[in-house]
Design a protein around this motif. Structure first.
Motif, short mmCIF file in Angstrom:
data_model
loop_
_atom_site.label_atom_id
_atom_site.label_comp_id
_atom_site.label_asym_id
_atom_site.label_seq_id
_atom_site.Cartn_x
_atom_site.Cartn_y
_atom_site.Cartn_z
N ARG A 137 0.83 -1.21 0.00
CA ARG A 137 0.00 0.00 0.00
C ARG A 137 0.86 1.26 0.00
O ARG A 137 0.57 2.23 -0.72
CB ARG A 137 -0.94 0.01 1.21
N LEU A 138 1.91 1.25 0.79
CA LEU A 138 2.79 2.41 0.84
C LEU A 138 3.48 2.64 -0.50
O LEU A 138 3.60 3.79 -0.95
CB LEU A 138 3.83 2.22 1.94
N CYS A 139 3.92 1.57 -1.14
CA CYS A 139 4.56 1.71 -2.45
C CYS A 139 3.55 2.18 -3.50
O CYS A 139 3.89 3.02 -4.37
CB CYS A 139 5.19 0.39 -2.88
N GLU A 140 2.34 1.67 -3.45
CA GLU A 140 1.31 2.10 -4.41
C GLU A 140 0.99 3.58 -4.24
O GLU A 140 0.84 4.32 -5.22
CB GLU A 140 0.06 1.25 -4.23
N GLY A 141 0.89 4.03 -2.99
CA GLY A 141 0.62 5.44 -2.74
C GLY A 141 1.77 6.33 -3.20
O GLY A 141 1.55 7.41 -3.77
N THR A 142 2.99 5.86 -2.97
CA THR A 142 4.16 6.61 -3.41
C THR A 142 4.19 6.73 -4.93
O THR A 142 4.47 7.80 -5.49
CB THR A 142 5.43 5.93 -2.91
N SER A 143 3.88 5.62 -5.60
CA SER A 143 3.87 5.63 -7.06
C SER A 143 2.79 6.55 -7.60
O SER A 143 2.99 7.27 -8.59
CB SER A 143 3.65 4.20 -7.57
N LEU A 144 1.64 6.55 -6.97
CA LEU A 144 0.53 7.39 -7.43
C LEU A 144 0.89 8.87 -7.35
O LEU A 144 0.60 9.65 -8.27
CB LEU A 144 -0.71 7.10 -6.58
N LEU A 145 1.54 9.26 -6.26
CA LEU A 145 1.88 10.67 -6.05
C LEU A 145 3.23 11.06 -6.64
O LEU A 145 3.53 12.25 -6.77
CB LEU A 145 1.89 10.99 -4.55
N ARG A 146 4.05 10.04 -6.99
CA ARG A 146 5.42 10.27 -7.45
C ARG A 146 6.19 11.09 -6.41
O ARG A 146 7.00 11.96 -6.74
CB ARG A 146 5.46 11.01 -8.79
N GLU A 147 5.93 10.79 -5.15
CA GLU A 147 6.56 11.53 -4.07
C GLU A 147 6.89 10.56 -2.93
O GLU A 147 6.03 9.78 -2.52
CB GLU A 147 5.63 12.63 -3.55
N LEU A 148 8.12 10.63 -2.45
CA LEU A 148 8.55 9.79 -1.34
C LEU A 148 8.97 10.70 -0.20
O LEU A 148 10.07 11.24 -0.18
CB LEU A 148 9.71 8.89 -1.77
N THR A 149 8.09 10.88 0.74
CA THR A 149 8.38 11.75 1.87
C THR A 149 9.24 11.02 2.90
O THR A 149 9.26 9.78 2.94
CB THR A 149 7.08 12.22 2.55
N PRO A 150 9.97 11.75 3.75
CA PRO A 150 10.73 11.09 4.82
C PRO A 150 9.84 10.22 5.70
O PRO A 150 10.27 9.15 6.14
CB PRO A 150 11.32 12.27 5.60
N ARG A 151 8.63 10.66 5.95
CA ARG A 151 7.71 9.87 6.77
C ARG A 151 7.39 8.54 6.10
O ARG A 151 7.40 7.49 6.75
CB ARG A 151 6.43 10.68 7.00
N THR A 152 7.11 8.57 4.79
CA THR A 152 6.80 7.33 4.09
C THR A 152 8.03 6.43 3.99
O THR A 152 7.93 5.21 4.14
CB THR A 152 6.26 7.64 2.68
N LEU A 153 9.19 7.02 3.74
CA LEU A 153 10.42 6.22 3.67
C LEU A 153 10.69 5.54 5.01
O LEU A 153 11.11 4.38 5.04
CB LEU A 153 11.60 7.10 3.27
N ASP A 154 10.45 6.24 6.11
CA ASP A 154 10.57 5.61 7.43
C ASP A 154 9.66 4.39 7.53
O ASP A 154 10.06 3.32 7.99
CB ASP A 154 10.20 6.60 8.52
N ALA A 155 8.40 4.57 7.12
CA ALA A 155 7.43 3.48 7.23
C ALA A 155 7.84 2.27 6.40
O ALA A 155 7.72 1.12 6.84
CB ALA A 155 6.05 3.97 6.81
N ILE A 156 8.33 2.52 5.18
CA ILE A 156 8.71 1.41 4.29
C ILE A 156 10.00 0.74 4.77
O ILE A 156 10.08 -0.49 4.84
CB ILE A 156 8.86 1.91 2.85
N SER A 157 10.99 1.54 5.12
CA SER A 157 12.28 0.95 5.48
C SER A 157 12.23 0.18 6.79
O SER A 157 13.10 -0.66 7.05
CB SER A 157 13.36 2.04 5.55
N SER A 158 11.23 0.44 7.61
CA SER A 158 11.12 -0.27 8.90
C SER A 158 10.49 -1.65 8.78
O SER A 158 10.51 -2.42 9.72
CB SER A 158 10.28 0.56 9.87
#
Length: 216
Positions: free
Chosen positions: A64-85
Protein backbone atom coordinates in the motif's frame (compact mmCIF):
# COMPACT_ATOMS: atom_id res chain seq x y z
CA UNK A 1 18.04 -11.73 6.19
CA UNK A 2 20.78 -9.25 5.43
CA UNK A 3 20.03 -6.60 2.85
CA UNK A 4 16.27 -6.51 3.45
CA UNK A 5 16.23 -2.85 4.44
CA UNK A 6 18.22 -1.93 1.34
CA UNK A 7 15.74 -3.77 -0.85
CA UNK A 8 12.81 -2.06 0.82
CA UNK A 9 14.41 1.32 0.20
CA UNK A 10 14.99 0.26 -3.41
CA UNK A 11 11.30 -0.64 -3.70
CA UNK A 12 10.39 2.80 -2.35
CA UNK A 13 12.65 4.50 -4.90
CA UNK A 14 11.21 2.41 -7.71
CA UNK A 15 7.71 3.39 -6.63
CA UNK A 16 8.72 7.05 -6.52
CA UNK A 17 9.89 6.74 -10.12
CA UNK A 18 6.56 5.20 -11.11
CA UNK A 19 7.97 1.69 -11.63
CA UNK A 20 5.22 -0.11 -9.73
CA UNK A 21 6.08 -3.46 -11.31
CA UNK A 22 9.65 -3.43 -10.00
CA UNK A 23 8.52 -2.26 -6.57
CA UNK A 24 5.93 -5.03 -6.40
CA UNK A 25 8.52 -7.59 -7.55
CA UNK A 26 10.85 -6.63 -4.71
CA UNK A 27 8.07 -7.01 -2.14
CA UNK A 28 7.12 -10.38 -3.62
CA UNK A 29 10.73 -11.56 -3.47
CA UNK A 30 10.82 -10.59 0.19
CA UNK A 31 7.59 -12.50 0.77
CA UNK A 32 9.11 -15.62 -0.76
CA UNK A 33 12.31 -15.23 1.26
CA UNK A 34 10.44 -14.94 4.53
CA UNK A 35 8.08 -17.77 3.61
CA UNK A 36 11.08 -20.02 3.01
CA UNK A 37 12.52 -19.04 6.38
CA UNK A 38 9.17 -19.68 8.06
CA UNK A 39 8.87 -23.13 6.51
CA UNK A 40 12.39 -23.99 7.61
CA UNK A 41 12.09 -22.67 11.16
CA UNK A 42 8.58 -23.64 12.25
CA UNK A 43 7.33 -27.22 12.12
CA UNK A 44 3.77 -26.89 13.42
CA UNK A 45 1.25 -26.00 10.72
CA UNK A 46 -0.96 -23.93 13.02
CA UNK A 47 2.01 -21.90 14.24
CA UNK A 48 3.16 -21.32 10.67
CA UNK A 49 -0.31 -20.16 9.67
CA UNK A 50 -0.46 -17.63 12.51
CA UNK A 51 2.96 -16.20 11.73
CA UNK A 52 2.23 -16.18 7.99
CA UNK A 53 -0.79 -13.98 8.71
CA UNK A 54 1.38 -11.54 10.65
CA UNK A 55 3.92 -11.41 7.83
CA UNK A 56 1.25 -10.87 5.21
CA UNK A 57 -0.18 -7.92 7.16
CA UNK A 58 3.24 -6.27 7.16
CA UNK A 59 3.80 -7.01 3.47
CA UNK A 60 0.34 -5.68 2.59
CA UNK A 61 1.23 -2.44 4.36
CA UNK A 62 4.39 -2.26 2.28
CA UNK A 63 2.45 -2.76 -0.93
CA UNK A 64 0.00 0.00 0.00
CA UNK A 65 2.79 2.41 0.84
CA UNK A 66 4.56 1.71 -2.45
CA UNK A 67 1.31 2.10 -4.41
CA UNK A 68 0.62 5.44 -2.74
CA UNK A 69 4.16 6.61 -3.41
CA UNK A 70 3.87 5.63 -7.06
CA UNK A 71 0.53 7.39 -7.43
CA UNK A 72 1.88 10.67 -6.05
CA UNK A 73 5.42 10.27 -7.45
CA UNK A 74 6.56 11.53 -4.07
CA UNK A 75 8.55 9.79 -1.34
CA UNK A 76 8.38 11.75 1.87
CA UNK A 77 10.73 11.09 4.82
CA UNK A 78 7.71 9.87 6.77
CA UNK A 79 6.80 7.33 4.09
CA UNK A 80 10.42 6.22 3.67
CA UNK A 81 10.57 5.61 7.43
CA UNK A 82 7.43 3.48 7.23
CA UNK A 83 8.71 1.41 4.29
CA UNK A 84 12.28 0.95 5.48
CA UNK A 85 11.12 -0.27 8.90
CA UNK A 86 9.14 -3.20 7.51
CA UNK A 87 12.06 -5.63 7.43
CA UNK A 88 12.48 -5.57 11.20
CA UNK A 89 8.77 -6.17 11.64
CA UNK A 90 9.06 -9.22 9.39
CA UNK A 91 12.06 -10.70 11.17
CA UNK A 92 10.88 -10.37 14.79
CA UNK A 93 8.02 -12.92 14.57
CA UNK A 94 10.33 -15.39 12.83
CA UNK A 95 12.99 -15.07 15.51
CA UNK A 96 10.46 -15.46 18.31
CA UNK A 97 9.01 -18.54 16.61
CA UNK A 98 12.46 -20.07 16.19
CA UNK A 99 13.09 -19.68 19.92
CA UNK A 100 9.72 -21.27 20.72
CA UNK A 101 10.67 -24.21 18.49
CA UNK A 102 13.50 -24.82 20.96
CA UNK A 103 10.92 -25.18 23.72
CA UNK A 104 11.57 -21.75 25.25
CA UNK A 105 8.95 -19.06 25.87
CA UNK A 106 9.32 -16.15 23.47
CA UNK A 107 7.23 -13.26 22.19
CA UNK A 108 7.74 -10.76 19.35
CA UNK A 109 7.16 -7.18 20.44
CA UNK A 110 6.74 -4.18 18.17
CA UNK A 111 9.22 -1.41 18.87
CA UNK A 112 6.28 0.97 18.94
CA UNK A 113 5.25 -0.64 22.23
CA UNK A 114 8.57 0.35 23.79
CA UNK A 115 10.10 3.50 22.39
CA UNK A 116 8.95 7.08 21.84
CA UNK A 117 10.92 9.61 19.79
CA UNK A 118 10.89 13.19 18.61
CA UNK A 119 9.46 14.10 15.19
CA UNK A 120 12.64 13.88 13.10
CA UNK A 121 12.08 11.29 10.37
CA UNK A 122 15.11 9.27 9.31
CA UNK A 123 17.13 9.95 12.44
CA UNK A 124 14.80 10.44 15.38
CA UNK A 125 16.02 10.88 18.94
CA UNK A 126 14.42 8.88 21.75
CA UNK A 127 12.39 10.53 24.48
CA UNK A 128 13.97 8.58 27.28
CA UNK A 129 11.54 9.20 30.14
CA UNK A 130 8.57 8.09 28.04
CA UNK A 131 10.60 5.23 26.57
CA UNK A 132 11.67 4.06 30.02
CA UNK A 133 8.09 4.04 31.28
CA UNK A 134 6.74 2.16 28.24
CA UNK A 135 9.59 -0.35 28.13
CA UNK A 136 9.42 -1.22 31.80
CA UNK A 137 5.62 -1.52 31.76
CA UNK A 138 5.72 -3.83 28.74
CA UNK A 139 8.82 -5.91 29.45
CA UNK A 140 9.04 -6.32 33.22
CA UNK A 141 6.02 -8.66 33.38
CA UNK A 142 7.49 -10.83 30.62
CA UNK A 143 10.89 -10.98 32.24
CA UNK A 144 9.32 -12.00 35.53
CA UNK A 145 7.74 -14.90 33.64
CA UNK A 146 11.16 -15.62 32.07
CA UNK A 147 9.91 -14.90 28.55
CA UNK A 148 12.44 -13.85 25.94
CA UNK A 149 11.05 -10.73 24.26
CA UNK A 150 12.22 -10.11 20.68
CA UNK A 151 11.56 -6.57 19.60
CA UNK A 152 11.86 -5.50 15.99
CA UNK A 153 15.25 -4.09 16.93
CA UNK A 154 13.69 -0.70 17.59
CA UNK A 155 14.51 0.41 14.07
CA UNK A 156 10.94 1.69 14.07
CA UNK A 157 9.71 3.91 16.87
CA UNK A 158 6.57 5.76 17.84
CA UNK A 159 6.42 9.49 17.48
CA UNK A 160 4.41 10.68 20.45
CA UNK A 161 0.69 10.56 19.55
CA UNK A 162 1.33 11.25 15.85
CA UNK A 163 3.01 8.70 13.55
CA UNK A 164 6.08 6.53 13.04
CA UNK A 165 9.76 7.40 12.90
CA UNK A 166 13.03 5.48 12.57
CA UNK A 167 16.33 5.94 14.34
CA UNK A 168 18.14 5.93 10.98
CA UNK A 169 20.59 3.48 9.44
CA UNK A 170 22.50 1.67 12.13
CA UNK A 171 19.56 2.21 14.43
CA UNK A 172 19.46 -1.43 15.48
CA UNK A 173 22.66 -1.18 17.51
CA UNK A 174 21.64 2.22 18.84
CA UNK A 175 18.28 0.83 19.86
CA UNK A 176 19.89 -1.93 21.90
CA UNK A 177 21.61 0.66 24.08
CA UNK A 178 18.41 2.70 24.35
CA UNK A 179 16.55 -0.37 25.54
CA UNK A 180 19.38 -1.32 27.90
CA UNK A 181 19.27 2.12 29.47
CA UNK A 182 15.47 2.08 29.69
CA UNK A 183 15.54 -1.31 31.43
CA UNK A 184 18.49 -0.35 33.68
CA UNK A 185 20.56 -3.24 32.32
CA UNK A 186 24.08 -3.85 33.65
CA UNK A 187 25.44 -4.39 30.15
CA UNK A 188 24.43 -4.59 26.50
CA UNK A 189 25.92 -7.29 24.26
CA UNK A 190 25.63 -6.96 20.47
CA UNK A 191 26.40 -9.80 18.05
CA UNK A 192 27.02 -8.88 14.45
CA UNK A 193 28.59 -10.34 11.31
CA UNK A 194 32.33 -9.78 11.42
CA UNK A 195 35.22 -12.21 11.57
CA UNK A 196 36.64 -11.71 15.03
CA UNK A 197 36.11 -10.30 18.51
CA UNK A 198 37.29 -6.79 19.37
CA UNK A 199 40.42 -8.27 21.01
CA UNK A 200 41.29 -10.19 17.83
CA UNK A 201 40.27 -13.65 19.03
CA UNK A 202 37.52 -15.94 17.77
CA UNK A 203 34.09 -15.87 19.32
CA UNK A 204 33.67 -18.14 22.38
CA UNK A 205 33.00 -21.71 21.38
CA UNK A 206 33.46 -21.07 17.67
CA UNK A 207 36.62 -23.15 17.39
CA UNK A 208 37.80 -21.01 14.50
CA UNK A 209 39.12 -17.46 14.16
CA UNK A 210 37.21 -17.15 10.88
CA UNK A 211 33.50 -16.78 10.10
CA UNK A 212 32.72 -16.24 13.77
CA UNK A 213 30.42 -13.67 15.35
CA UNK A 214 31.68 -10.49 16.91
CA UNK A 215 30.72 -9.44 20.42
CA UNK A 216 30.91 -5.84 21.52
Amino acid sequence: MSGVTNRLIEAARKAQAGDTGEAAAIVEALRQQHEAALTSLVQRADERAAIRLQLEEVLAEGRRLCEGTSLLRELTPRTLDAISSLGERLSAPLLAAAVRELGLPSEAIEATELIVTDAFHGGAEPQMELTRAKSQARLRPLLRKRHRPHRDRLYRAQLRKVNWTTLGRGGSDYSATILGAAMEADEVIIWTDVDRRADGGPAPGSGSPHNSPFAT
